[in-house]
Design a protein around this motif. Structure first.
Motif, PDB file in Angstrom:
ATOM      1  N   GLY A 176       0.790  -1.218   0.000  1.00 41.95           N
ATOM      2  CA  GLY A 176       0.000   0.000   0.000  1.00 41.95           C
ATOM      3  C   GLY A 176       0.824   1.270   0.000  1.00 41.95           C
ATOM      4  O   GLY A 176       0.397   2.295  -0.546  1.00 41.95           O
ATOM      5  N   GLY A 177       2.015   1.221   0.595  1.00 38.82           N
ATOM      6  CA  GLY A 177       2.862   2.409   0.654  1.00 38.82           C
ATOM      7  C   GLY A 177       3.345   2.869  -0.701  1.00 38.82           C
ATOM      8  O   GLY A 177       3.747   4.026  -0.863  1.00 38.82           O
ATOM      9  N   ALA A 178       3.302   1.983  -1.695  1.00 45.29           N
ATOM     10  CA  ALA A 178       3.790   2.335  -3.027  1.00 45.29           C
ATOM     11  C   ALA A 178       2.758   3.076  -3.866  1.00 45.29           C
ATOM     12  O   ALA A 178       3.111   3.670  -4.889  1.00 45.29           O
ATOM     13  N   CYS A 179       1.490   3.038  -3.455  1.00 53.28           N
ATOM     14  CA  CYS A 179       0.463   3.616  -4.320  1.00 53.28           C
ATOM     15  C   CYS A 179      -0.614   4.396  -3.573  1.00 53.28           C
ATOM     16  O   CYS A 179      -1.505   4.965  -4.209  1.00 53.28           O
ATOM     17  N   ARG A 180      -0.558   4.468  -2.232  1.00 48.66           N
ATOM     18  CA  ARG A 180      -1.660   5.088  -1.485  1.00 48.66           C
ATOM     19  C   ARG A 180      -1.888   6.538  -1.893  1.00 48.66           C
ATOM     20  O   ARG A 180      -3.041   6.957  -2.071  1.00 48.66           O
ATOM     21  N   ASP A 181      -0.836   7.322  -2.033  1.00 47.06           N
ATOM     22  CA  ASP A 181      -1.015   8.736  -2.390  1.00 47.06           C
ATOM     23  C   ASP A 181      -1.700   8.877  -3.746  1.00 47.06           C
ATOM     24  O   ASP A 181      -2.541   9.765  -3.939  1.00 47.06           O
ATOM     25  N   ALA A 182      -1.352   8.015  -4.688  1.00 46.39           N
ATOM     26  CA  ALA A 182      -1.993   8.053  -6.010  1.00 46.39           C
ATOM     27  C   ALA A 182      -3.463   7.676  -5.910  1.00 46.39           C
ATOM     28  O   ALA A 182      -4.311   8.258  -6.594  1.00 46.39           O
ATOM     29  N   VAL A 183      -3.771   6.716  -5.050  1.00 49.50           N
ATOM     30  CA  VAL A 183      -5.170   6.321  -4.847  1.00 49.50           C
ATOM     31  C   VAL A 183      -5.962   7.491  -4.267  1.00 49.50           C
ATOM     32  O   VAL A 183      -7.082   7.793  -4.713  1.00 49.50           O
ATOM     33  N   LEU A 184      -5.388   8.181  -3.279  1.00 43.19           N
ATOM     34  CA  LEU A 184      -6.086   9.313  -2.664  1.00 43.19           C
ATOM     35  C   LEU A 184      -6.325  10.424  -3.679  1.00 43.19           C
ATOM     36  O   LEU A 184      -7.370  11.094  -3.645  1.00 43.19           O
ATOM     37  N   ALA A 185      -5.369  10.632  -4.589  1.00 43.72           N
ATOM     38  CA  ALA A 185      -5.558  11.647  -5.625  1.00 43.72           C
ATOM     39  C   ALA A 185      -6.727  11.279  -6.530  1.00 43.72           C
ATOM     40  O   ALA A 185      -7.537  12.140  -6.910  1.00 43.72           O
ATOM     41  N   GLN A 186      -6.850   9.996  -6.849  1.00 39.93           N
ATOM     42  CA  GLN A 186      -7.973   9.554  -7.677  1.00 39.93           C
ATOM     43  C   GLN A 186      -9.300   9.659  -6.933  1.00 39.93           C
ATOM     44  O   GLN A 186     -10.335   9.975  -7.530  1.00 39.93           O
ATOM     45  N   VAL A 187      -9.279   9.393  -5.634  1.00 39.17           N
ATOM     46  CA  VAL A 187     -10.492   9.563  -4.825  1.00 39.17           C
ATOM     47  C   VAL A 187     -10.952  11.018  -4.894  1.00 39.17           C
ATOM     48  O   VAL A 187     -12.147  11.304  -5.078  1.00 39.17           O
ATOM     49  N   SER A 188     -10.009  11.941  -4.758  1.00 42.91           N
ATOM     50  CA  SER A 188     -10.343  13.361  -4.809  1.00 42.91           C
ATOM     51  C   SER A 188     -10.935  13.735  -6.167  1.00 42.91           C
ATOM     52  O   SER A 188     -11.943  14.438  -6.259  1.00 42.91           O
TER      53      SER A 188
END
Length: 455
Positions: A176-188
């Motif tokens: 999860g540490g490799a992609c969490r920030d990208a996932v949050l950007a997509q959520v936004s």
């Protein structure tokens, strides 16, 4: 309370003017901002009070959580006494909606000609050898959101689903540490698309896609140890899945809620989530989802000490899996393969406190079958299964096999960014430390596991 009150107690009132702080504010890096405040004597609780956040939220920000909501950023800036312009936030009265943000982005403080002149000047300075530190003298990076389309269709939703699948694959392989920030950007981004006009069918599919994104955001948050954030994302995922009228996705969210609490040692609570998930799964008619939930229920029951009921649940899991056959399943549950069923069966048998010989053999057999058939892209799952198998071997006295498998698991654990894999190494370390066999290789394994868990 305002942080300026704290500044009167020994912290310079010009703290926001320090270059390090200005750079952090321009990037909206609240982790750096809060850390600098703490270094200047402002407690976590006082930051929370001034910023209008819960102490747990401040703790998560201090540990790397990003704050992306415009309204929240504006509230924090006002509460802490930060000039809004330092964070690229509008001073005008606004409801903080994405449309307001876009409008402010289209009306910068300086005209386009002046901005271009300054950029050209800076480019010349850099080209001719001026140091990079000059950048912060005038050119502050102010994140600006991408304008949302006025109308969206199925293609836009398909793009979201495709990106979600890509990031889910990254999570499986790298943690999860490799992609969490990208996932949050997509959520936004997906959340802002709710303001676009569309047909009722597209709207329902958008809610489904947003639910799955929140589901993945919760899972990646869980994987890096941000449990409160994970619960919040799962709650949003559940709400959106209900709006989309997708019982299979509701069941999947409940499954992930259960796994979070199972990992935290809250076995009875995890059982309730799994059982609620079974109700939704039955409504969806998806046998694969039912199988997944029954298998996880079995593991939770075994950990809670109810081995008889665990045996019944694992048998039902196998029955439902065979009933599902090769039928098409939604992307959020299609990962659940024969390898996963064998792994959960092995984990169920391995959960026995005493681990009698018969159950040890069953656990070893099921975990070996899982590892043999496991897709190489599922690195984190491989780590879980190798760790569990090594632990069973050591508990059963098969030290040579246990050490070999354990070292293999620890090597792989260094390749993913997952707190969860580190947590799951603890039973292996404990089994090696408690071993009655004073084998140097077993003790070296215990020491290596301990080092990994503390770094």
């Amino acid at each position: 309370m305002n942080v300026n009150d704290e500044l009167d107690n020994g912290i310079s009132p010009t703290i926001w003017e320090h270059q390090e702080m200005r750079t952090a504010l321009a990037a909206r890096d609240l982790t750096a901002v809060y850390q600098r405040l703490q270094r200047n004597g402002v407690s976590q609780r006082k930051i929370a009070t001034a910023a209008g956040q819960a102490p747990s939220e401040v703790y998560e920000v201090l540990n790397g959580r990003q704050v992306m909501s415009y309204n929240v950023l504006a509230r924090i800036a006002d509460g802490l006494g930060i000039p809004r312009g330092y964070m690229g936030l509008a001073y005008a009265e606004s409801n903080g909606s994405p449309l307001d943000i876009i409008a402010s982005a289209c009306s910068p403080d300086v005209g386009e000609r002046e901005e271009t002149r300054r950029l050209l000047s800076y480019a010349a300075e850099v080209t001719l050898g001026v140091g990079e530190q000059e950048l912060t003298r005038w050119w502050q990076m102010t994140p600006q959101p991408t304008p949302i389309p006025r109308r969206i269709g199925e293609t836009d939703v398909a793009h979201l689903l495709g990106v979600t699948q890509i990031m889910r694959a990254m999570d499986y392989r790298h943690g999860g540490g490799a992609c969490r920030d990208a996932v949050l950007a997509q959520v936004s981004w997906a959340t802002r698309l709710l303001q676009s006009s569309c047909t009722s069918e597209v709207s329902r599919n958008l809610f489904r896609a947003l639910a799955d994104l929140h589901n993945l955001a919760g899972w990646t948050s869980f994987d890096v140890g941000l449990y409160s954030a994970a619960r919040a994302h799962f709650a949003h995922a559940l709400e959106h899945a209900k709006r989309a009228e997708d019982s299979s996705l509701v069941a999947n969210v409940l499954y992930r809620m259960g796994r979070l609490h199972l990992h935290r040692g809250l076995y009875r609570q995890s059982l309730r989530f799994f059982q609620l998930g079974q109700i939704a799964a039955q409504d969806s008619g998806c046998e694969l989802t039912v199988s997944m939930l029954c298998a996880n229920e079995a593991w939770a029951m075994a950990l809670a000490g109810d081995e008889a009921q665990a045996e019944k649940s694992i048998r039902r899991a196998h029955d439902e899996f065979h009933r599902a056959g090769g039928t098409q399943a939604p992307s959020w549950v299609s990962f659940f393969s024969a390898s996963d069923l064998h792994a959960l069966t092995g984990m169920t048998y391995a959960a026995s406190a005493s681990l009698p010989e018969g159950r040890a053999e069953l656990a070893i057999s099921e975990l070996e079958r899982s590892i043999e058939s496991r897709d190489a892209a599922m690195t984190r799952s491989q780590i879980f299964e190798l760790t569990a198998l090594a632990t069973v071997h050591i508990r059963a006295g098969s030290y040579r096999d246990g050490v070999a498998l354990g070292n293999q698991a620890l090597t792989l654990a260094n390749e993913v960014r997952s707190i969860r894999t580190i947590d799951r190494i603890e039973p292996l370390q404990a089994a090696a430390e408690q071993s009655q066999e004073h084998d140097p290789a077993v003790q070296a394994l215990a020491e290596r596991a301990a080092r990994l868990r503390t770094t």
